[in-house]
Structure formats: C-alpha cells, structure tokens
Design a protein around this motif. Structure first.
Motif, short mmCIF file in Angstrom:
data_model
loop_
_atom_site.label_atom_id
_atom_site.label_comp_id
_atom_site.label_asym_id
_atom_site.label_seq_id
_atom_site.Cartn_x
_atom_site.Cartn_y
_atom_site.Cartn_z
N GLY A 16 62.65 25.58 -64.06
CA GLY A 16 62.50 26.75 -62.82
C GLY A 16 62.14 27.72 -62.71
N SER A 17 61.97 27.94 -63.69
CA SER A 17 61.10 29.79 -64.00
C SER A 17 60.00 30.29 -63.92
N GLU A 18 58.97 30.94 -63.22
CA GLU A 18 57.93 30.91 -63.17
C GLU A 18 56.96 31.39 -64.20
N ILE A 19 55.48 31.03 -64.74
CA ILE A 19 55.75 31.06 -65.63
C ILE A 19 54.15 31.93 -65.45
N LEU A 20 54.11 33.19 -65.77
CA LEU A 20 52.87 34.52 -64.97
C LEU A 20 52.51 35.08 -66.15
N THR A 21 50.86 35.39 -65.88
CA THR A 21 50.41 35.32 -66.96
C THR A 21 50.89 36.45 -67.53
N GLY A 22 50.39 36.55 -69.14
CA GLY A 22 51.60 37.96 -70.15
C GLY A 22 52.61 36.90 -70.49
N ASP A 23 53.21 35.92 -69.99
CA ASP A 23 54.90 35.54 -70.58
C ASP A 23 54.41 34.54 -71.92
N LYS A 24 55.23 34.27 -73.09
CA LYS A 24 55.46 34.27 -73.63
C LYS A 24 56.24 32.18 -73.14
N TYR A 25 55.69 31.45 -73.66
CA TYR A 25 56.43 29.79 -73.87
C TYR A 25 55.88 28.67 -74.79
N PHE A 26 57.32 28.20 -74.93
CA PHE A 26 56.34 27.20 -75.73
C PHE A 26 56.96 26.06 -75.24
N ILE A 27 56.04 24.26 -75.70
CA ILE A 27 55.87 23.55 -75.62
C ILE A 27 57.02 22.34 -76.48
N ASP A 28 57.71 22.10 -76.43
CA ASP A 28 58.51 21.22 -77.05
C ASP A 28 57.39 19.49 -77.54
N ALA A 29 58.28 18.69 -78.80
CA ALA A 29 57.49 17.72 -78.46
C ALA A 29 57.53 17.33 -77.94
N SER A 30 58.33 16.79 -77.00
CA SER A 30 58.26 16.15 -75.67
C SER A 30 57.60 16.44 -75.13
N GLY A 31 57.05 17.39 -74.36
CA GLY A 31 56.14 18.48 -73.91
C GLY A 31 56.72 18.80 -72.45
N LYS A 32 58.12 18.94 -72.75
CA LYS A 32 58.90 19.72 -71.91
C LYS A 32 58.66 22.02 -72.05
N VAL A 33 58.28 22.04 -71.24
CA VAL A 33 57.70 23.26 -71.18
C VAL A 33 59.16 25.00 -71.25
N VAL A 34 58.83 25.69 -71.72
CA VAL A 34 60.69 26.67 -71.50
C VAL A 34 59.76 27.57 -72.03
N LEU A 35 59.89 28.12 -70.92
CA LEU A 35 60.07 30.17 -71.18
C LEU A 35 60.71 30.78 -72.04
N PHE A 36 60.31 31.53 -72.77
CA PHE A 36 60.55 32.77 -73.93
C PHE A 36 62.21 32.86 -73.58
N ASN A 52 44.04 36.09 -81.78
CA ASN A 52 43.20 34.99 -79.67
C ASN A 52 42.50 33.95 -80.09
N ALA A 53 42.02 33.46 -80.97
CA ALA A 53 41.09 32.60 -81.01
C ALA A 53 42.04 30.60 -81.13
N ASN A 54 43.38 31.10 -81.98
CA ASN A 54 44.37 30.12 -81.64
C ASN A 54 45.36 29.97 -80.66
N TYR A 55 45.81 31.24 -79.71
CA TYR A 55 46.02 31.33 -78.33
C TYR A 55 45.61 30.84 -77.40
N ARG A 56 45.78 29.84 -76.14
CA ARG A 56 44.97 29.90 -75.30
C ARG A 56 46.38 30.60 -74.22
N THR A 57 45.17 31.23 -73.51
CA THR A 57 45.95 31.89 -72.34
C THR A 57 45.67 31.43 -71.71
N GLU A 58 44.62 30.79 -71.09
CA GLU A 58 44.18 30.30 -69.54
C GLU A 58 45.20 29.08 -69.22
N GLU A 59 45.05 28.78 -68.35
CA GLU A 59 45.72 27.62 -67.70
C GLU A 59 46.52 26.93 -67.83
N HIS A 60 47.61 28.55 -67.64
CA HIS A 60 49.40 27.83 -68.09
C HIS A 60 49.59 27.35 -66.96
#
Length: 81
Positions: A42-62, A27-35
C-alpha cells in the motif's frame, strides 16, 4: 598473488571504454515512465522511487524489501551482538 585483471592492465594498459557506457546502458534498460501507483503493502510509488517486481508480478517498493522477505520467503532477520 596478483589479481589477473590487474596483471593484464599492467601489461596491456587500460581498455578504451567510454566512462558513460554504463550510464547509457542503465538509462536505456530501465523504464522510468508508467510506474505502478503503489506496491503490495500500500505504499505509494512516486517518480524516482526504486521498486522491484517479483516473478509472480508483485510490486514492492525498495524500502519494503524486508517486509516482503518476511511475508513471502519467511525470512527471519537477526542482529549480531
């Protein structure tokens, strides 16, 4: 053949670890706000959804990881029969 960790626990007993340490660390190391609003597909990321950001900064929903691997890494998925 026994596992070394099991042998150590049998000799010295179980370590004194607070069972909530993992939860506190997570909980201390995963930011949950400002997603982000949406991922690169183009998939909407909602509160509680899991996603990752690759090295080039691309955001991908799990849920879109297969699409990401196919597009970015050229992965081909197979199913054994």
């Amino acid at each position: 053949m026994n596992h070394p960790a099991i042998e150590m626990a049998m000799k010295t007993g179980y370590p004194e670890i607070d069972y909530l340490d993992h939860e506190r660390f997570r909980n201390a190391n995963y930011r949950t706000e400002e997603h982000p609003i949406e991922d690169m597909f183009g998939s909407e990321i909602l509160t509680g959804d899991k996603y990752f950001i690759d090295a080039s900064g691309k955001v991908v929903l799990f849920e879109n990881y297969r699409d990401y691997l196919q597009e970015e890494a050229g992965a081909v998925f197979y199913e054994a029969k």
